[in-house]
Motif scaffolding. Structure first.
Motif, PDB file in Angstrom:
ATOM      1  N   ILE A 140      19.924  41.592  53.792  1.00  0.00           N
ATOM      2  CA  ILE A 140      20.457  42.829  53.223  1.00  0.00           C
ATOM      3  C   ILE A 140      21.735  43.250  53.948  1.00  0.00           C
ATOM      4  N   GLN A 141      22.724  43.703  53.172  1.00  0.00           N
ATOM      5  CA  GLN A 141      23.912  44.363  53.695  1.00  0.00           C
ATOM      6  C   GLN A 141      23.842  45.825  53.268  1.00  0.00           C
ATOM      7  N   LEU A 142      24.428  46.696  54.060  1.00  0.00           N
ATOM      8  CA  LEU A 142      24.454  48.115  53.724  1.00  0.00           C
ATOM      9  C   LEU A 142      25.885  48.568  53.445  1.00  0.00           C
ATOM     10  N   SER A 143      26.066  49.264  52.332  1.00  0.00           N
ATOM     11  CA  SER A 143      27.334  49.940  52.036  1.00  0.00           C
ATOM     12  C   SER A 143      27.153  51.405  52.384  1.00  0.00           C
ATOM     13  N   ILE A 144      28.108  51.943  53.106  1.00  0.00           N
ATOM     14  CA  ILE A 144      28.054  53.350  53.508  1.00  0.00           C
ATOM     15  C   ILE A 144      29.125  54.091  52.731  1.00  0.00           C
ATOM     16  N   LYS A 145      28.693  55.174  52.061  1.00  0.00           N
ATOM     17  CA  LYS A 145      29.609  55.935  51.219  1.00  0.00           C
ATOM     18  C   LYS A 145      29.525  57.423  51.550  1.00  0.00           C
ATOM     19  N   THR A 146      30.603  58.124  51.230  1.00  0.00           N
ATOM     20  CA  THR A 146      30.637  59.580  51.398  1.00  0.00           C
ATOM     21  C   THR A 146      29.754  60.216  50.331  1.00  0.00           C
ATOM     22  N   PRO A 147      29.461  61.504  50.462  1.00  0.00           N
ATOM     23  CA  PRO A 147      28.665  62.191  49.431  1.00  0.00           C
ATOM     24  C   PRO A 147      29.308  62.123  48.038  1.00  0.00           C
ATOM     25  N   THR A 148      30.637  61.933  47.973  1.00  0.00           N
ATOM     26  CA  THR A 148      31.315  61.814  46.679  1.00  0.00           C
ATOM     27  C   THR A 148      31.347  60.375  46.176  1.00  0.00           C
ATOM     28  N   ILE A 152      33.159  53.763  52.713  1.00  0.00           N
ATOM     29  CA  ILE A 152      33.839  53.857  54.010  1.00  0.00           C
ATOM     30  C   ILE A 152      33.527  52.692  54.945  1.00  0.00           C
ATOM     31  N   ALA A 153      32.339  52.064  54.796  1.00  0.00           N
ATOM     32  CA  ALA A 153      32.008  50.970  55.714  1.00  0.00           C
ATOM     33  C   ALA A 153      30.937  50.078  55.115  1.00  0.00           C
ATOM     34  N   LEU A 154      30.891  48.847  55.634  1.00  0.00           N
ATOM     35  CA  LEU A 154      29.898  47.863  55.240  1.00  0.00           C
ATOM     36  C   LEU A 154      29.251  47.302  56.501  1.00  0.00           C
ATOM     37  N   VAL A 155      27.926  47.273  56.518  1.00  0.00           N
ATOM     38  CA  VAL A 155      27.175  46.697  57.638  1.00  0.00           C
ATOM     39  C   VAL A 155      26.710  45.316  57.175  1.00  0.00           C
ATOM     40  N   LYS A 156      27.287  44.268  57.791  1.00  0.00           N
ATOM     41  CA  LYS A 156      27.069  42.892  57.341  1.00  0.00           C
ATOM     42  C   LYS A 156      26.448  42.038  58.448  1.00  0.00           C
ATOM     43  N   PRO A 157      25.172  41.691  58.316  1.00  0.00           N
ATOM     44  CA  PRO A 157      24.592  40.752  59.268  1.00  0.00           C
ATOM     45  C   PRO A 157      25.285  39.397  59.132  1.00  0.00           C
ATOM     46  N   ASN A 158      25.723  38.841  60.257  1.00  0.00           N
ATOM     47  CA  ASN A 158      26.450  37.575  60.232  1.00  0.00           C
ATOM     48  C   ASN A 158      25.637  36.382  60.700  1.00  0.00           C
ATOM     49  N   GLY A 159      24.532  36.603  61.390  1.00  0.00           N
ATOM     50  CA  GLY A 159      23.723  35.452  61.770  1.00  0.00           C
ATOM     51  C   GLY A 159      22.859  35.659  62.984  1.00  0.00           C
ATOM     52  N   ALA A 160      21.820  34.852  63.038  1.00  0.00           N
ATOM     53  CA  ALA A 160      20.883  34.873  64.153  1.00  0.00           C
ATOM     54  C   ALA A 160      21.394  34.038  65.320  1.00  0.00           C
ATOM     55  N   SER A 161      22.342  33.179  65.037  1.00  0.00           N
ATOM     56  CA  SER A 161      22.862  32.271  66.048  1.00  0.00           C
ATOM     57  C   SER A 161      24.245  32.730  66.499  1.00  0.00           C
ATOM     58  N   VAL A 162      24.327  33.168  67.746  1.00  0.00           N
ATOM     59  CA  VAL A 162      25.593  33.647  68.296  1.00  0.00           C
ATOM     60  C   VAL A 162      25.606  33.394  69.800  1.00  0.00           C
ATOM     61  N   HIS A 182      22.352  45.817  49.492  1.00  0.00           N
ATOM     62  CA  HIS A 182      22.664  44.676  48.638  1.00  0.00           C
ATOM     63  C   HIS A 182      22.121  43.419  49.308  1.00  0.00           C
ATOM     64  N   THR A 183      21.426  42.592  48.560  1.00  0.00           N
ATOM     65  CA  THR A 183      20.932  41.327  49.092  1.00  0.00           C
ATOM     66  C   THR A 183      22.012  40.264  48.906  1.00  0.00           C
ATOM     67  N   VAL A 184      22.302  39.555  49.989  1.00  0.00           N
ATOM     68  CA  VAL A 184      23.288  38.471  49.950  1.00  0.00           C
ATOM     69  C   VAL A 184      22.668  37.223  50.570  1.00  0.00           C
ATOM     70  N   GLU A 185      23.280  36.088  50.280  1.00  0.00           N
ATOM     71  CA  GLU A 185      22.817  34.842  50.885  1.00  0.00           C
ATOM     72  C   GLU A 185      23.751  34.505  52.047  1.00  0.00           C
ATOM     73  N   THR A 186      23.192  34.189  53.166  1.00  0.00           N
ATOM     74  CA  THR A 186      23.951  33.859  54.364  1.00  0.00           C
ATOM     75  C   THR A 186      23.675  32.414  54.748  1.00  0.00           C
ATOM     76  N   THR A 187      24.724  31.692  55.085  1.00  0.00           N
ATOM     77  CA  THR A 187      24.582  30.331  55.588  1.00  0.00           C
ATOM     78  C   THR A 187      25.174  30.298  56.984  1.00  0.00           C
ATOM     79  N   GLU A 188      24.396  29.801  57.912  1.00  0.00           N
ATOM     80  CA  GLU A 188      24.850  29.688  59.301  1.00  0.00           C
ATOM     81  C   GLU A 188      24.260  28.426  59.907  1.00  0.00           C
TER      82      GLU A 188
END
Length: 158
Positions: A63-71, A75-85, A49-55
């Motif tokens: 892009i964010q990734l949704s992880i799902k079971t075969p059904t 179960i999980a979401l991989v969310k980039p939070n920023g280049a600045s940390v 999924h494409t999202v807009e990030t402000t930092e």
């Protein structure tokens, strides 16, 4: 007193915000290729999924990734939070079904000898999970560790 953390990230000092964002996007894409392979091997479904990030560095699409079971159960979401940390060159959040959250930091191997290292275990550039913030123990991300993190945040058993 000697410089510590700033030595590790010196080569980013003269880059523009756009350069830093582009480098972050490239690193996230590279990580996603590995995640896609690792999780496909586990028969999981990955949706992007494409999202807009402000930092601090600006606003951009990522892009964010949704992880799902075969059904199809999420179960999980991989969310980039920023280049600045602080302490790294990018951060990604892995959020699970149980509202658990863990973070990956893009870390670079120190290029100069530092008197005190921010994290233990950084022996090459890459994405790391900080196991224990009290002890500052970092682990380089690989398939096994990713599966452990997903289990930790979602209670999904592999």
């Amino acid at each position: 007193m000697k410089k510590t953390m700033n030595i590790q990230f010196k080569d980013l000092e003269n880059k523009t915000a756009d350069d830093k964002i582009q480098l972050y996007l490239t690193r996230v894409e590279q990580l996603y290729r590995s995640i896609q392979q690792w999780l496909t091997d586990e028969n999981l479904i990955i949706e992007s999924h494409t999202v807009e990030t402000t930092e601090k560095l600006g606003t951009y699409k990522i892009i964010q990734l949704s992880i799902k079971t075969p059904t199809g159960k999420w179960i999980a979401l991989v969310k980039p939070n920023g280049a600045s940390v602080i302490g790294g060159e990018g951060i990604i959040e892995i959020e699970g079904l149980l509202a658990g959250k863990e973070y990956l930091l893009y870390m670079r191997k120190p290029h100069l000898k530092m008197d005190v290292s921010l994290y233990k275990g950084i022996n090459q550039d890459g994405w790391y999970w900080i196991e224990d913030t009290r002890r500052n123990l970092a682990h380089k991300l690989d398939k096994s560790l990713l599966l452990d993190i997903i289990t930790l945040v979602s209670d999904y058993e592999f």
